[in-house]
Scaffold this motif. Structure first.
Motif, short mmCIF file in Angstrom:
data_model
loop_
_atom_site.label_atom_id
_atom_site.label_comp_id
_atom_site.label_asym_id
_atom_site.label_seq_id
_atom_site.Cartn_x
_atom_site.Cartn_y
_atom_site.Cartn_z
N UNK A 152 37.89 -81.07 0.00
CA UNK A 152 36.91 -81.06 -1.34
C UNK A 152 36.68 -82.01 -0.96
N UNK A 153 35.37 -82.23 -1.58
CA UNK A 153 34.55 -83.49 -2.60
C UNK A 153 35.22 -85.02 -2.71
N UNK A 154 36.30 -84.98 -3.10
CA UNK A 154 37.45 -85.89 -3.59
C UNK A 154 38.70 -86.01 -3.34
N UNK A 155 39.21 -84.75 -2.20
CA UNK A 155 40.76 -85.05 -2.25
C UNK A 155 40.72 -83.92 -0.95
N UNK A 156 41.38 -84.51 0.06
CA UNK A 156 42.18 -84.26 1.12
C UNK A 156 43.34 -84.50 2.08
N UNK A 157 43.84 -83.29 1.28
CA UNK A 157 45.62 -83.18 2.38
C UNK A 157 45.82 -82.30 3.26
N UNK A 158 47.02 -82.29 4.17
CA UNK A 158 47.47 -81.67 4.81
C UNK A 158 48.91 -81.26 4.96
N UNK A 159 49.78 -80.29 5.71
CA UNK A 159 51.00 -80.71 5.95
C UNK A 159 50.71 -79.93 7.29
N UNK A 160 52.06 -79.90 8.31
CA UNK A 160 52.30 -79.14 9.06
C UNK A 160 53.56 -79.52 9.73
N UNK A 161 54.17 -78.66 8.99
CA UNK A 161 55.29 -77.94 9.94
C UNK A 161 55.89 -77.87 11.23
N UNK A 162 54.79 -78.33 11.78
CA UNK A 162 55.61 -78.50 13.47
C UNK A 162 55.82 -79.99 13.85
N UNK A 163 55.18 -80.82 13.07
CA UNK A 163 55.82 -82.48 13.13
C UNK A 163 56.78 -82.92 11.97
N UNK A 164 56.35 -81.82 10.50
CA UNK A 164 57.11 -81.96 9.27
C UNK A 164 56.48 -83.48 8.86
N UNK A 165 55.37 -83.19 8.84
CA UNK A 165 53.88 -84.28 8.05
C UNK A 165 53.40 -83.77 7.06
N UNK A 166 53.17 -84.56 6.22
CA UNK A 166 51.35 -84.38 5.12
C UNK A 166 51.52 -85.30 5.32
N UNK A 167 50.89 -85.33 4.23
CA UNK A 167 49.38 -86.25 3.79
C UNK A 167 48.36 -85.57 2.50
N UNK A 168 47.98 -86.65 1.37
CA UNK A 168 47.48 -86.35 0.52
C UNK A 168 46.26 -87.38 -0.16
N UNK A 169 45.62 -87.64 0.19
CA UNK A 169 44.38 -88.76 -0.07
C UNK A 169 43.50 -88.21 -0.77
N UNK A 170 42.66 -89.36 -1.93
CA UNK A 170 41.89 -89.03 -2.60
C UNK A 170 40.61 -89.68 -2.16
N UNK A 171 39.19 -89.04 -2.25
CA UNK A 171 38.40 -89.72 -1.40
C UNK A 171 37.81 -90.81 -2.24
N UNK A 172 37.50 -92.06 -2.40
CA UNK A 172 36.99 -93.08 -2.52
C UNK A 172 35.49 -93.55 -2.37
N UNK A 173 34.44 -93.19 -2.28
CA UNK A 173 33.55 -93.45 -0.90
C UNK A 173 33.74 -93.15 -0.13
N UNK A 174 33.89 -94.27 0.85
CA UNK A 174 33.58 -94.28 2.05
C UNK A 174 35.23 -94.45 2.78
N UNK A 175 36.30 -94.54 1.67
CA UNK A 175 36.99 -94.61 1.52
C UNK A 175 37.79 -93.41 1.59
N UNK A 176 39.32 -93.13 2.03
CA UNK A 176 40.37 -91.54 1.90
C UNK A 176 42.03 -92.92 1.73
N UNK A 177 42.39 -93.00 0.14
CA UNK A 177 42.92 -93.64 0.25
C UNK A 177 44.50 -92.76 0.32
#
Length: 214
Positions: free
Chosen positions: A67-92
């Motif tokens: 979305x315009x404010x959030x990027x997240x994913x989960x991948x069960x194949x590599x048992x990994x996930x990420x959640x981040x908030x968009x702050x300008x040109x940064x994704x924290x």
């Protein structure tokens, strides 16, 4: 000595149709990093993952949200996930794979995107008393430059960080304080041809591997 164990499984190659490329450095050991890439097209609701240090691009995660404010994913194949908030040109945000690790990604600029022509793995053999010793230079584009590391597969040493790195269509140089080594080469027909110095000089030609992203 094995400098790091790769935390992210090798990503299968695939096509990438992303409007924005985000890159960040995941610290997996003190001062040792793995480059993580997200390719995101919000208008098409598409996302793919890159692991440039592993020569892997365009993997679609099993679940994702963009979305315009959030990027997240989960991948069960590599048992990994990420959640981040968009702050300008940064994704924290934070990356989880066995443990939670902070991860900030930066959107690549037009200048950064131009540097992608140099991204990839460069292979060569050192001659040690008549025996070849393979070395691999890993080059990944990040915001405002590159993250580079050196592998010595036969010695089970991976991810040796480089302190300095330069590259263009004529010349490549790099150095590593960790192993007391440096390289300088000129681009020729077979790759970047020059000398590798680690106590003594050895000839070395580094040729880029062309990745299949189809």
């Amino acid at each position: 000595m094995k400098w790091f164990t790769i935390l992210v499984s090798v990503l299968m190659c695939g096509s990438v149709n992303a409007a924005d490329k985000w890159r960040g450095l995941l610290e997996i050991q003190p001062n040792v990093f793995l480059t993580i890439g997200l390719n995101v097209d919000i208008t098409k609701n598409e996302m793919t993952l890159d692991s440039p240090n592993q020569g892997s691009f365009g993997k679609t995660p099993t679940e994702f949200t963009v979305s315009e404010t959030k990027i997240a994913f989960k991948d069960t194949r590599i048992q990994a996930e990420f959640t981040g908030e968009i702050e300008g040109d940064k994704l924290v945000g934070s990356f989880t794979q066995g443990r939670v690790m902070p991860l900030t990604l930066h959107k690549l600029s037009e200048q950064d995107l131009m540097s992608l022509e140099f991204e990839g793995s460069y292979f060569g053999d050192l001659d040690l008393n008549g025996k070849p010793l393979p070395v691999v230079l890993q080059v990944a584009v990040v915001a405002n430059g590159f993250y580079t590391s050196l592998d010595s597969p036969a010695q089970q040493s991976f991810g040796i960080p480089l302190n300095e790195f330069t590259i263009d269509n004529k010349r490549m140089t790099f150095s590593s304080n960790m192993i007391g080594a440096q390289f300088e080469g000129q681009l020729g027909k077979e790759g970047y041809q020059g000398k590798f110095v680690q106590g003594f000089e050895m000839p070395l030609t580094l040729k880029k591997n062309v990745f299949n992203t189809l």
